[in-house]
Design an enzyme around this catalytic site. Structure first.
Site: not given
Length: 427
Positions: A61, A64-65, A153, A180, A233, A279, A306, A310
């Protein structure tokens, strides 16, 4: 033929640390013995004196954006961060822009992962188009294109009928649905766990029933469809109870817990600090203890980070405005080793089982094993030298961790993927 010999490392053999040598031939472990005298010259000898040699960790989990939010992370930086944490196989979530929700987009995503990834990578496809709504993706086409499993997710699947149809299709394809779990109608715009702490801080709370209610729905649907249903999670005591009961009833359900839900509770949030905004949110101390108990009794199968990077600017905002998520790849093993193994609550063998063996075994990955013939995916950890978590050492673009400044043992010294150095030889 490339031969490398790791000498004098400490390996877990039958659950106990023993000094051993490991011979790597090309990309495989070819020999593990207490003492190896190479009959033929080796290309390199790595002295692992005093270090713990582990099978490379497996993280099911990570975020990688990339593509779409590369100011937060890229495949390259995220996979290097994983290697820095001792991970050699990671599973990338599909909340990127555009999402891998068609076979063509999946092929493009896999090509990017292959080109830029420093570790082995598998890729989730979405359950629904653009990870929202009720339009199911072409699951058969996505499997053929190389999808690892299906997940929205970051978003719960809101409609029971959509999840039921998704599970029926995934079961036919022998693919897992990885969820999720979050009922949006029960979150009330909250930014942390609803409880006495949220009330004291004057911050809107998310009741844990938002997770538990959807897991209860989904295990019922999983029982009806026979699908492999995996819960991301898990964060609340009530959710652990639902999963425990479902497993006892024979439902094919597995689940994970994140390091931060094991290490922290909402009592650790003393002010409006977005480093603690994730979250699902950090639960009560009772929830945290239930997660630890769930791991120890086998209800919870594995630990996954997870990892959710950011930008510094985003996380400098109030919890009311900052995005959910913290990084995890680079701190997970050391934090868990320091706080749980060194205190005697977990054994080292249990920790490696949850972080390497089980994630690979439950999802059929050729990873997580320190055995002859297995891939030469290894992590070398220093379990004895104290160090401090410093964001300046992070290879991730994200510095959003509440663990910065923590004093830890278990620093990653070196990580090898397919017999090659991906972290540590030059660090």
């Amino acid at each position: 033929m490339m031969k490398r010999l790791i000498k004098n490392g400490q390996c877990l053999i039958d659950g106990h640390l023993q000094v051993c040598d490991i011979l790597i031939t090309d990309d495989k472990i070819s020999q593990i013995e207490q003492h190896i005298t190479a009959d033929v010259p080796v290309d390199q000898i790595i002295d692992a004196q005093g270090l713990f040699v582990s099978p490379g960790l497996v993280d099911l989990h990570v975020h990688l954006r990339d593509p779409g939010q590369t100011d937060k992370e890229t495949v390259k930086t995220g996979s290097l961060a994983a290697a820095h944490g001792g991970y050699t196989t990671i599973a990338a979530m599909p909340n990127v822009i555009p999402a891998p929700d068609t076979p063509q987009r999946m092929r493009e995503m896999l090509a990017l992962n292959q080109r830029d990834g420093a570790v082995h990578m598998v890729q989730y496809a979405t359950i629904t188009t653009e990870r929202g709504g009720d339009e199911l993706v072409d699951m058969a086409g996505l499997k053929a294109a190389g999808a690892f499993a299906f997940s929205n997710d970051g978003n719960g699947v809101q409609t029971a009928g959509t999840m039921y149809q998704a599970m029926k299709q995934a079961a036919k394809l022998q693919m897992a649905v990885v969820a999720h779990a979050e009922d949006d109608s029960l979150t009330y715009g909250g930014v942390m766990h609803e409880g006495s702490v949220s009330k004291r801080l004057g911050l809107p709370g998310i009741p844990s029933v938002s997770e538990t209610a959807q897991v209860a729905r989904d295990v019922t649907l999983a029982a009806a469809t026979g699908v492999h249903y995996h819960v991301c999670h898990v964060s609340s005591a009530a959710t652990v109870q639902v999963i425990r009961a479902a497993k006892a009833a024979g439902v094919h359900v597995t689940c994970e817990v994140s390091p931060h839900h094991l290490l922290l509770s909402d009592e650790d949030i003393t002010g409006d600090n977005a480093m603690f905004k994730m979250n699902p949110p950090l639960g009560s101390e009772q929830d945290r203890q239930a997660l630890i108990a769930g791991l120890l009794d086998g209800t919870i199968d594995l630990i996954a980070t997870d990892h959710a990077p950011h930008t510094d600017a985003e996380k400098a905002q109030s919890m009311l405005k900052a995005p959910f998520g913290i990084t995890g790849s680079e701190t997970a093993f050391a934090m868990l080793y320091t706080k749980f193994v060194k205190t005697g609550l977990f054994s080292l063998a249990q920790l490696i089982n949850w972080m390497a063996v089980q994630p690979a075994a439950l999802f059929g990955l050729n990873a997580g094993r320190l055995t002859e013939g297995a891939p030469a995916d290894l992590a070398l950890f220093d379990l004895t030298t104290p160090t401090t978590i410093d964001s300046a050492d992070f290879l991730s673009k994200g510095h959003n961790s509440p663990f910065i400044g923590e004093h830890i043992l278990g620093k990653t010294v070196r990580t090898l993927v397919a017999g090659k150095d991906v972290y540590g030889s030059k660090h």
